[in-house]
Write an enzyme that holds these catalytic residues in place. Sequence first.
Site, mmCIF file in Angstrom:
data_model
loop_
_atom_site.group_PDB
_atom_site.id
_atom_site.type_symbol
_atom_site.label_atom_id
_atom_site.label_comp_id
_atom_site.label_asym_id
_atom_site.label_seq_id
_atom_site.Cartn_x
_atom_site.Cartn_y
_atom_site.Cartn_z
ATOM 1 N N ASN A 9 0.878 -1.171 0.000
ATOM 2 C CA ASN A 9 0.000 0.000 0.000
ATOM 3 C C ASN A 9 0.917 1.224 0.000
ATOM 4 O OD1 ASN A 9 -1.764 2.075 0.504
ATOM 5 N ND2 ASN A 9 -2.383 1.381 2.544
ATOM 6 N N TRP A 10 1.019 1.840 -1.154
ATOM 7 C CA TRP A 10 1.944 2.978 -1.271
ATOM 8 C C TRP A 10 1.417 4.223 -0.568
ATOM 9 C CZ3 TRP A 10 3.852 3.111 -7.106
ATOM 10 C CH2 TRP A 10 4.602 1.960 -7.357
ATOM 11 N N LYS A 11 0.138 4.205 -0.182
ATOM 12 C CA LYS A 11 -0.506 5.381 0.428
ATOM 13 C C LYS A 11 -0.286 6.612 -0.472
ATOM 14 C CE LYS A 11 -0.146 3.106 4.847
ATOM 15 N NZ LYS A 11 0.009 3.187 6.299
ATOM 16 N N GLU A 96 -6.753 4.607 8.006
ATOM 17 C CA GLU A 96 -6.508 6.041 7.754
ATOM 18 C C GLU A 96 -7.730 6.688 7.117
ATOM 19 O OE1 GLU A 96 -2.838 5.414 5.638
ATOM 20 O OE2 GLU A 96 -1.893 4.832 7.518
ATOM 21 N N GLU A 166 -5.353 -5.042 10.420
ATOM 22 C CA GLU A 166 -4.327 -4.035 10.667
ATOM 23 C C GLU A 166 -4.617 -3.319 11.981
ATOM 24 O OE1 GLU A 166 -2.308 -2.752 6.725
ATOM 25 O OE2 GLU A 166 -3.983 -1.425 7.083
ATOM 26 N N GLY A 172 2.675 2.104 10.821
ATOM 27 C CA GLY A 172 3.648 3.179 10.675
ATOM 28 C C GLY A 172 4.346 3.542 11.975
ATOM 29 N N GLY A 233 2.877 -1.096 4.237
ATOM 30 C CA GLY A 233 3.025 0.321 3.900
ATOM 31 C C GLY A 233 4.480 0.640 3.609
ATOM 32 N N GLY A 234 5.166 1.191 4.597
ATOM 33 C CA GLY A 234 6.530 1.699 4.443
ATOM 34 C C GLY A 234 7.485 0.799 3.665
HETATM 35 P P1 13P Z 1 3.161 0.220 7.638
HETATM 36 O O1 13P Z 1 3.657 -1.070 7.011
HETATM 37 O O2 13P Z 1 3.926 1.414 7.144
HETATM 38 O O3 13P Z 1 3.051 0.129 9.108
HETATM 39 O O4 13P Z 1 1.656 0.440 7.076
HETATM 40 C C1 13P Z 1 0.752 -0.583 7.215
HETATM 41 C C2 13P Z 1 -0.469 -0.224 6.445
HETATM 42 O O5 13P Z 1 -1.219 0.652 6.846
HETATM 43 C C3 13P Z 1 -0.736 -0.945 5.192
HETATM 44 O O6 13P Z 1 -2.010 -0.670 4.717
#
Ligand code: 13P
Length: 248
Positions: A9-11, A96, A166, A172, A233-234
């Site tokens: 998930n690149w957000k 989010e 999650e 994050g 994410g990250g």
């Molecule tokens: P992180 O891996 O950055 O904690 O993010 C998780 C996330 O929200 C994936 O959708």
Amino acid sequence: MRTPIIAGNWKMNNNIEESIELVEEIKKFQLDRDVEAVICVPFTDIKDVKAAIKDTDIKLGAQNMHWEEKGAFTGEISPLMLKELGVDYVILGHSERRQYFNETDDTVNKKMKSALNHDIKPIICVGESLEERESGKEREVVKSQVIKAFEDIDRKEIENIVIAYEPIWAIGTGKTASADDANDMIGFIRDTIGEIYGKEEKQNIRIQYGGSVKPDTISELMGKEEVDGALVGGASLKSEDFVKLINY
Ligand code: 13P
């Protein structure tokens, strides 16, 4: 047998140029063909990323969508628009979006129905806050999110749906749930699907863990019986890390 699924998930990261660069870096590596790899990119990158992954097995996802096909919904993106661009997956109900954009269990349910009607596979996010976990309500909260998200969803769609557990406190933050805790909650979610639909659906639904997943934690996580994948994410923004996750 449930096919493992690792989704990035690149957000709200990567413009078109950066997206192409990242995809080209990922393409230099050999990816495990038994693992489904998905990248969920910003709307503006979809068309170019689709072209860049053309000759690969990587699947494409969006990070949100509206449930209506068209109309006066300023700023929204419809399932038809995503379908036209060849999107395979869509993340729905990410914490989010629940936290900052008023996403509710009801809108998640509407979006899931719409995505399935348009042959887009939803990745449905659920998870408790730190406060909810500390007061011992995590199971109650997650169960309620799952029940509401799946209201009036036909059992034949189960194989097209992915759930991502999650915990909000792990996103994050660098704090990850232990592999055992992730496995426990995912098993509980699977039981909930079993209560709604039955044994077969319980066995078939794919459930990921998400929250600070990194290359050094992935193999223990994926070694757990209930865990079918990760939503990342990250670490999905770095080609080497993302490839290590896919090739766990
Ligand atoms: P992180 O891996 O950055 O904690 O993010 C998780 C996330 O929200 C994936 O959708």
